[in-house]
Design a protein around this motif. Structure first.
Motif, PDB file in Angstrom:
ATOM      1  N   ASP A 151       6.578   9.691  -1.473  1.00 33.22           N
ATOM      2  CA  ASP A 151       5.228   9.290  -1.895  1.00 33.22           C
ATOM      3  C   ASP A 151       5.122   7.822  -2.296  1.00 33.22           C
ATOM      4  O   ASP A 151       4.022   7.254  -2.265  1.00 33.22           O
ATOM      5  CB  ASP A 151       4.771  10.156  -3.070  1.00 33.22           C
ATOM      6  N   VAL A 152       6.240   7.220  -2.704  1.00 34.31           N
ATOM      7  CA  VAL A 152       6.156   5.858  -3.240  1.00 34.31           C
ATOM      8  C   VAL A 152       7.032   4.883  -2.469  1.00 34.31           C
ATOM      9  O   VAL A 152       6.568   3.885  -1.894  1.00 34.31           O
ATOM     10  CB  VAL A 152       6.514   5.824  -4.741  1.00 34.31           C
TER      11      VAL A 152
ATOM     12  N   PRO B 222       6.372   4.466   1.530  1.00 35.38           N
ATOM     13  CA  PRO B 222       5.157   3.664   1.827  1.00 35.38           C
ATOM     14  C   PRO B 222       5.301   2.209   1.423  1.00 35.38           C
ATOM     15  O   PRO B 222       4.833   1.308   2.148  1.00 35.38           O
ATOM     16  CB  PRO B 222       4.075   4.369   1.004  1.00 35.38           C
ATOM     17  N   LEU B 223       5.933   1.956   0.271  1.00 38.61           N
ATOM     18  CA  LEU B 223       6.122   0.576  -0.144  1.00 38.61           C
ATOM     19  C   LEU B 223       7.050  -0.161   0.816  1.00 38.61           C
ATOM     20  O   LEU B 223       6.874  -1.358   1.083  1.00 38.61           O
ATOM     21  CB  LEU B 223       6.684   0.519  -1.567  1.00 38.61           C
TER      22      LEU B 223
ATOM     23  N   LEU C 218       5.046  -1.096   3.758  1.00 34.89           N
ATOM     24  CA  LEU C 218       4.205  -2.240   3.433  1.00 34.89           C
ATOM     25  C   LEU C 218       5.016  -3.527   3.464  1.00 34.89           C
ATOM     26  O   LEU C 218       4.568  -4.555   4.006  1.00 34.89           O
ATOM     27  CB  LEU C 218       3.564  -2.046   2.065  1.00 34.89           C
TER      28      LEU C 218
ATOM     29  N   SER D 109      -5.364   7.174  -3.265  1.00 33.20           N
ATOM     30  CA  SER D 109      -4.168   6.749  -3.989  1.00 33.20           C
ATOM     31  C   SER D 109      -4.018   5.233  -3.932  1.00 33.20           C
ATOM     32  O   SER D 109      -4.633   4.559  -3.098  1.00 33.20           O
ATOM     33  CB  SER D 109      -2.934   7.412  -3.389  1.00 33.20           C
ATOM     34  N   GLN D 110      -3.194   4.722  -4.835  1.00 32.62           N
ATOM     35  CA  GLN D 110      -2.943   3.284  -4.870  1.00 32.62           C
ATOM     36  C   GLN D 110      -2.259   2.826  -3.592  1.00 32.62           C
ATOM     37  O   GLN D 110      -2.500   1.706  -3.105  1.00 32.62           O
ATOM     38  CB  GLN D 110      -2.108   2.928  -6.091  1.00 32.62           C
ATOM     39  N   ILE D 111      -1.390   3.668  -3.024  1.00 36.69           N
ATOM     40  CA  ILE D 111      -0.724   3.320  -1.765  1.00 36.69           C
ATOM     41  C   ILE D 111      -1.759   3.174  -0.655  1.00 36.69           C
ATOM     42  O   ILE D 111      -1.733   2.220   0.147  1.00 36.69           O
ATOM     43  CB  ILE D 111       0.324   4.375  -1.403  1.00 36.69           C
TER      44      ILE D 111
ATOM     45  N   LEU E 171      -3.537  -0.035  -1.022  1.00 34.94           N
ATOM     46  CA  LEU E 171      -2.709  -1.158  -0.587  1.00 34.94           C
ATOM     47  C   LEU E 171      -2.700  -1.266   0.933  1.00 34.94           C
ATOM     48  O   LEU E 171      -2.789  -2.378   1.493  1.00 34.94           O
ATOM     49  CB  LEU E 171      -1.282  -0.999  -1.112  1.00 34.94           C
ATOM     50  N   PHE E 172      -2.566  -0.111   1.611  1.00 35.07           N
ATOM     51  CA  PHE E 172      -2.563  -0.133   3.070  1.00 35.07           C
ATOM     52  C   PHE E 172      -3.889  -0.687   3.608  1.00 35.07           C
ATOM     53  O   PHE E 172      -3.932  -1.513   4.536  1.00 35.07           O
ATOM     54  CB  PHE E 172      -2.330   1.278   3.614  1.00 35.07           C
TER      55      PHE E 172
END
Length: 333
Positions: free
Chosen positions: A287-288, A291-292, A295, A318-320, A323-324
């Motif tokens: 989940d974190v 994805p980071l 990115l 979500s914050q992700i 960001l995307f």
């Protein structure tokens, strides 16, 4: 739109480093807790064994004091200052004086036996005058009394009696006793304690204890209880002023009853904690961190001149996902 190269230049992702670091720290913390708990369980077992040994030592001290007190009281009956009745028994030519001294001395010995314990047998023997009498508070049977008398006579005939002698083992009709004799003038005074009585005060049937009285060579003189099948713990406590000691054998489970259960609980807790760590880290990775990492890789590709680099659209708040979308918007602009 071009794909994103996640393993460019073979470099290990910073996110994976963080992930492994967190796992290592959490695993180390769990191991420290588990090892500390095992040490505490081990110390508890040691304290239980120390308490077990202290109990036997205290019981041994009790009997050492009791035997020493009995010896001192016997000496008081025959000493020059307080042993007038004994002296009359050994030396007086007057029959009435002798009989009176016998009755009074018997009464004094009966008082001593009453204070020291009903199992105690005390005798006075003057061979030259064919005088022998014994006192016991439990009314020993005639056959047992005769057996004690015969064995005492035989012991005196074949041994040199000295005041510094320790309490020794004497068998009477296969029953072991602790015996102490003093020789003064032309007579003897002695006391006997049944070995089984000494063990009785410590024996507890529900504790699965095997109690033994052993001699200095380790041979069993008397025993109580049935042998324990399994791992055992033994402790020997030799009694001062005697040629014998007490040996207690007990199943190790009685002392370390919680150790096995505690270890199983700790192992189960460790496995559960390890599984929980992997589940949490796996979820965080999915989940974190992944994805980071995508990115990061996208930003590196874009800054390297690949203007078609885009991230997949994630349809959530979500914050992700934000960001995307922000990256894609910036790339589009």
């Amino acid at each position: 739109m071009k794909g994103i190269n996640m393993g460019e230049n073979g470099k290990k992702s910073i996110f994976k480093k963080v992930l492994w670091s967190m796992g290592a720290v959490m695993t180390g913390a769990i191991l420290i807790i588990e090892i500390s708990s095992l040490l505490l369980i081990h110390k508890d077992g040691q304290r239980a064994q120390e308490l077990f040994e202290d109990t036997i030592d205290s019981y041994g001290v009790f009997w050492e004091n009791k035997l020493n007190e009995t010896s001192r009281m016997m000496l008081s009956f025959i000493s020059a200052e307080t042993g007038a009745l004994y002296s009359q028994l050994c030396n007086s030519e007057d029959k009435l004086t002798v009989e009176t001294a016998k009755l009074q001395l018997r009464s004094q010995i009966a008082d001593m036996n009453a204070r020291q314990g009903y199992e105690l047998v005390t005798f006075v023997y003057v061979p030259d005058r064919n005088i022998y009498f014994s006192v016991d508070e439990k009314n020993t049977s005639y056959l047992k009394s005769q057996g004690i008398k015969e064995n005492v006579f035989d012991y005196i005939a074949h041994n040199t009696i000295a005041s510094k002698d320790k309490w020794s083992v004497l068998y009477v009709q296969d029953t072991p006793y602790l015996l102490k004799i003093y020789h003064m003038e032309n007579g003897y005074i002695g006391s006997l304690y049944p070995a089984g009585h000494i063990l009785e005060g410590l024996y507890d049937q529900e504790e699965n204890w095997v109690l033994e009285m052993v001699d200095r060579a380790g041979n069993t003189v008397a025993h109580m209880g049935e042998p324990y099948k399994g791992m055992t713990v033994s402790y020997d406590r030799f009694l001062e002023y005697t040629d014998a000691g007490i040996r207690v054998t007990i199943g190790s489970g009685r002392l370390y009853s919680n150790k096995g259960t505690g270890v199983l609980i700790l192992m189960g807790a460790m496995l559960f904690a390890s599984l929980l760590i992997f589940l949490v880290l796996g979820r965080q990775t999915r989940d974190v961190f992944e994805p980071l990492e995508r990115l990061r890789a996208a930003m590196e590709n874009y800054s390297g001149g690949d203007m078609d680099t885009r991230l997949p659209v994630v349809h959530d708040n979500s914050q992700i996902a934000n960001l995307f979308r922000t990256f894609n918007n910036m790339a589009d602009q």
